[in-house]
Design a protein around this motif. Structure first.
Motif, PDB file in Angstrom:
ATOM      1  N   THR A  81     -13.982   8.341  -0.200  1.00  0.00           N
ATOM      2  CA  THR A  81     -12.778   7.804   0.433  1.00  0.00           C
ATOM      3  C   THR A  81     -11.607   7.984  -0.523  1.00  0.00           C
ATOM      4  OG1 THR A  81     -12.948   5.554  -0.460  1.00  0.00           O
ATOM      5  CG2 THR A  81     -14.223   6.034   1.537  1.00  0.00           C
ATOM      6  N   ASN A  82     -10.412   7.705  -0.008  1.00  0.00           N
ATOM      7  CA  ASN A  82      -9.243   7.883  -0.880  1.00  0.00           C
ATOM      8  C   ASN A  82      -8.982   6.696  -1.798  1.00  0.00           C
ATOM      9  OD1 ASN A  82      -8.038   5.994   0.845  1.00  0.00           O
ATOM     10  ND2 ASN A  82      -6.700   7.491   1.836  1.00  0.00           N
ATOM     11  N   LEU A  83      -9.918   5.755  -1.870  1.00  0.00           N
ATOM     12  CA  LEU A  83      -9.798   4.704  -2.880  1.00  0.00           C
ATOM     13  C   LEU A  83      -9.779   5.317  -4.272  1.00  0.00           C
ATOM     14  CD1 LEU A  83     -12.187   1.886  -1.569  1.00  0.00           C
ATOM     15  CD2 LEU A  83      -9.691   2.022  -1.367  1.00  0.00           C
ATOM     16  N   ARG A  84     -10.446   6.447  -4.437  1.00  0.00           N
ATOM     17  CA  ARG A  84     -10.507   7.103  -5.742  1.00  0.00           C
ATOM     18  C   ARG A  84      -9.145   7.617  -6.193  1.00  0.00           C
ATOM     19  NH1 ARG A  84     -13.528  12.774  -3.871  1.00  0.00           N
ATOM     20  NH2 ARG A  84     -11.660  13.724  -2.949  1.00  0.00           N
ATOM     21  N   ASP A  85      -8.216   7.796  -5.241  1.00  0.00           N
ATOM     22  CA  ASP A  85      -6.896   8.326  -5.570  1.00  0.00           C
ATOM     23  C   ASP A  85      -5.883   7.242  -5.911  1.00  0.00           C
ATOM     24  OD1 ASP A  85      -7.860  10.888  -4.988  1.00  0.00           O
ATOM     25  OD2 ASP A  85      -7.310  10.700  -2.863  1.00  0.00           O
ATOM     26  N   LEU A  86      -6.258   5.978  -5.704  1.00  0.00           N
ATOM     27  CA  LEU A  86      -5.307   4.886  -5.891  1.00  0.00           C
ATOM     28  C   LEU A  86      -5.122   4.556  -7.357  1.00  0.00           C
ATOM     29  CD1 LEU A  86      -6.419   2.406  -3.070  1.00  0.00           C
ATOM     30  CD2 LEU A  86      -4.766   4.288  -2.929  1.00  0.00           C
ATOM     31  N   ILE A  87      -3.910   4.161  -7.683  1.00  0.00           N
ATOM     32  CA  ILE A  87      -3.590   3.663  -9.019  1.00  0.00           C
ATOM     33  C   ILE A  87      -2.865   2.331  -8.832  1.00  0.00           C
ATOM     34  CG2 ILE A  87      -3.421   5.967 -10.042  1.00  0.00           C
ATOM     35  CD1 ILE A  87      -0.382   5.740  -9.827  1.00  0.00           C
ATOM     36  N   PRO A  88      -2.814   1.486  -9.862  1.00  0.00           N
ATOM     37  CA  PRO A  88      -2.080   0.231  -9.720  1.00  0.00           C
ATOM     38  C   PRO A  88      -0.666   0.465  -9.179  1.00  0.00           C
ATOM     39  CG  PRO A  88      -3.325   0.201 -11.746  1.00  0.00           C
ATOM     40  CD  PRO A  88      -3.477   1.583 -11.178  1.00  0.00           C
ATOM     41  N   GLY A  89      -0.338  -0.282  -8.134  1.00  0.00           N
ATOM     42  CA  GLY A  89       0.942  -0.115  -7.456  1.00  0.00           C
ATOM     43  C   GLY A  89       0.825   0.648  -6.150  1.00  0.00           C
ATOM     44  N   SER A  90      -0.309   1.331  -5.917  1.00  0.00           N
ATOM     45  CA  SER A  90      -0.504   2.061  -4.664  1.00  0.00           C
ATOM     46  C   SER A  90      -0.565   1.092  -3.487  1.00  0.00           C
ATOM     47  CB  SER A  90      -1.798   2.874  -4.716  1.00  0.00           C
ATOM     48  OG  SER A  90      -1.727   3.913  -5.659  1.00  0.00           O
ATOM     49  N   LEU A  91       0.020   1.504  -2.366  1.00  0.00           N
ATOM     50  CA  LEU A  91       0.023   0.687  -1.158  1.00  0.00           C
ATOM     51  C   LEU A  91      -1.146   1.061  -0.260  1.00  0.00           C
ATOM     52  CD1 LEU A  91       3.841   0.787  -0.320  1.00  0.00           C
ATOM     53  CD2 LEU A  91       2.591  -0.896  -1.688  1.00  0.00           C
ATOM     54  N   VAL A  92      -1.692   0.066   0.447  1.00  0.00           N
ATOM     55  CA  VAL A  92      -2.833   0.281   1.329  1.00  0.00           C
ATOM     56  C   VAL A  92      -2.637  -0.473   2.639  1.00  0.00           C
ATOM     57  CG1 VAL A  92      -4.502   0.715  -0.518  1.00  0.00           C
ATOM     58  CG2 VAL A  92      -4.091  -1.635   0.258  1.00  0.00           C
ATOM     59  N   ASN A  93      -3.258   0.038   3.690  1.00  0.00           N
ATOM     60  CA  ASN A  93      -3.276  -0.652   4.977  1.00  0.00           C
ATOM     61  C   ASN A  93      -4.399  -1.680   4.989  1.00  0.00           C
ATOM     62  OD1 ASN A  93      -1.176   0.907   6.201  1.00  0.00           O
ATOM     63  ND2 ASN A  93      -2.635   2.569   6.522  1.00  0.00           N
ATOM     64  N   LEU A  94      -4.090  -2.891   5.439  1.00  0.00           N
ATOM     65  CA  LEU A  94      -5.078  -3.964   5.488  1.00  0.00           C
ATOM     66  C   LEU A  94      -5.238  -4.466   6.920  1.00  0.00           C
ATOM     67  CD1 LEU A  94      -4.006  -6.102   2.388  1.00  0.00           C
ATOM     68  CD2 LEU A  94      -5.793  -4.358   2.484  1.00  0.00           C
ATOM     69  N   GLU A  95      -6.477  -4.667   7.308  1.00  0.00           N
ATOM     70  CA  GLU A  95      -6.769  -5.262   8.617  1.00  0.00           C
ATOM     71  C   GLU A  95      -7.837  -6.334   8.446  1.00  0.00           C
ATOM     72  OE1 GLU A  95      -8.978  -4.287  12.830  1.00  0.00           O
ATOM     73  OE2 GLU A  95      -8.004  -2.617  11.809  1.00  0.00           O
ATOM     74  N   GLY A  96      -7.533  -7.534   8.909  1.00  0.00           N
ATOM     75  CA  GLY A  96      -8.488  -8.625   8.832  1.00  0.00           C
ATOM     76  C   GLY A  96      -9.563  -8.504   9.891  1.00  0.00           C
ATOM     77  N   ASP A  97     -10.640  -9.223   9.691  1.00  0.00           N
ATOM     78  CA  ASP A  97     -11.768  -9.214  10.610  1.00  0.00           C
ATOM     79  C   ASP A  97     -11.346  -9.799  11.959  1.00  0.00           C
ATOM     80  OD1 ASP A  97     -14.199  -9.364  11.914  1.00  0.00           O
ATOM     81  OD2 ASP A  97     -15.270 -10.194  10.194  1.00  0.00           O
ATOM     82  N   ILE A  98     -11.578  -9.039  13.036  1.00  0.00           N
ATOM     83  CA  ILE A  98     -11.191  -9.488  14.376  1.00  0.00           C
ATOM     84  C   ILE A  98     -11.876 -10.797  14.747  1.00  0.00           C
ATOM     85  CG2 ILE A  98     -12.995  -8.110  15.489  1.00  0.00           C
ATOM     86  CD1 ILE A  98      -9.470  -8.838  16.885  1.00  0.00           C
ATOM     87  N   LEU A  99     -13.079 -11.045  14.241  1.00  0.00           N
ATOM     88  CA  LEU A  99     -13.781 -12.294  14.547  1.00  0.00           C
ATOM     89  C   LEU A  99     -13.003 -13.492  14.018  1.00  0.00           C
ATOM     90  CD1 LEU A  99     -17.488 -11.273  13.822  1.00  0.00           C
ATOM     91  CD2 LEU A  99     -16.281 -11.318  16.014  1.00  0.00           C
ATOM     92  N   GLY A 100     -12.423 -13.352  12.835  1.00  0.00           N
ATOM     93  CA  GLY A 100     -11.631 -14.434  12.273  1.00  0.00           C
ATOM     94  C   GLY A 100     -10.410 -14.747  13.116  1.00  0.00           C
ATOM     95  N   LYS A 101      -9.825 -13.730  13.711  1.00  0.00           N
ATOM     96  CA  LYS A 101      -8.631 -13.935  14.540  1.00  0.00           C
ATOM     97  C   LYS A 101      -8.974 -14.700  15.810  1.00  0.00           C
ATOM     98  CE  LYS A 101      -6.793  -9.621  12.723  1.00  0.00           C
ATOM     99  NZ  LYS A 101      -6.420  -8.225  13.008  1.00  0.00           N
ATOM    100  N   TYR A 102     -10.132 -14.392  16.398  1.00  0.00           N
ATOM    101  CA  TYR A 102     -10.532 -15.105  17.607  1.00  0.00           C
ATOM    102  C   TYR A 102     -10.928 -16.545  17.291  1.00  0.00           C
ATOM    103  CZ  TYR A 102     -10.245 -11.184  20.815  1.00  0.00           C
ATOM    104  OH  TYR A 102      -9.767 -10.160  21.612  1.00  0.00           O
TER     105      TYR A 102
END
Length: 224
Positions: free
Chosen positions: A170-191
């Motif tokens: 995955t592209n986690l290997r390309d990240l360095i401190p300060g890199s931005l990422v998309n976050l999505e919470g667990d749909i079960l928690g939202k319900y």
């Protein structure tokens, strides 16, 4: 719907307007095998609709709103790879957790530390998602299903332990401190949040019941 198990890398290229060409890497058979017009593909955790199928990729639209609320615009600036996953088929294995492809917020990598068995990565969590983060719960980072190892609400940061195969593929290997990422919470928690607090607006549930989930509360609301 997706499961957070990345199938291929890809690159994005603007075609004019809101259209983008997503080109898959060489190992994209799982993406391209039966890809068709109208299918959904998660691009760094963002659900996009296939508008045309190419020999080695596809064309999709990413609106200005999508670019504003996700890191896809930032991806083009830095020219990095994106994670790709085709939508979940009925009967397929769910290797991760249910991922909708609807990004809740943009996080930032704080630090990464390699250990003997994994890479421990710490991210900040914007207010739009931090209430869905619980230790040992699921979270999608750039579309990758990961387990929260630790979470500090006081400083809005959480940690995940990334195993070698996930880090390499995955592209986690390309990240360095300060890199931005998309976050999505667990749909079960939202319900769960919706069900627990559904009576708050119409005062059908007492304030004490809203603050504490008890057996009587669950029975009164049809859970027992």
């Amino acid at each position: 719907m997706f499961t957070g198990i990345i199938q291929s890398f890809g690159t994005m290229r603007p075609l004019g307007g809101d259209s983008w060409q997503i080109t898959c890497s060489d190992s994209c058979s799982a993406i391209m095998e039966d890809l068709a017009y109208g299918d959904s593909v998660a691009v760094d955790g963002v659900c996009l609709t296939v508008e045309d199928v190419l020999k080695d990729g596809f064309i999709a639209t990413a609106s200005p709103e999508t670019l504003r609320r996700t890191t896809l615009g930032e991806v083009l600036t830095n020219g990095r790879y994106v994670n790709l996953e085709a939508s979940l088929r009925v009967g397929s294995k769910i290797g991760g957790h249910f991922v909708m492809g609807h990004v809740d917020g943009i996080g930032k990598l704080i630090c990464v530390e390699q250990t003997a068995t994994s890479w421990e990565m710490t991210f900040n969590a914007p207010s739009t998602i931090d209430r869905y983060i619980v230790p040992k719960g699921s979270i999608a980072i750039n579309g990758i299903s990961l387990t929260v190892a630790d979470y500090s609400r006081e400083i809005s940061q959480f940690k995940v332990a990334v195993i070698p195969v996930t880090y390499a593929e995955t592209n986690l290997r390309d990240l360095i401190p300060g890199s931005l990422v998309n976050l999505e919470g667990d749909i079960l928690g939202k319900y769960v949040e919706k069900f627990v607090y559904f009576g708050k607006e119409n005062n059908s549930v007492s304030q004490s019941a809203q603050n504490e989930i008890t057996p009587s509360f669950l029975a009164e609301n049809g859970y027992l």
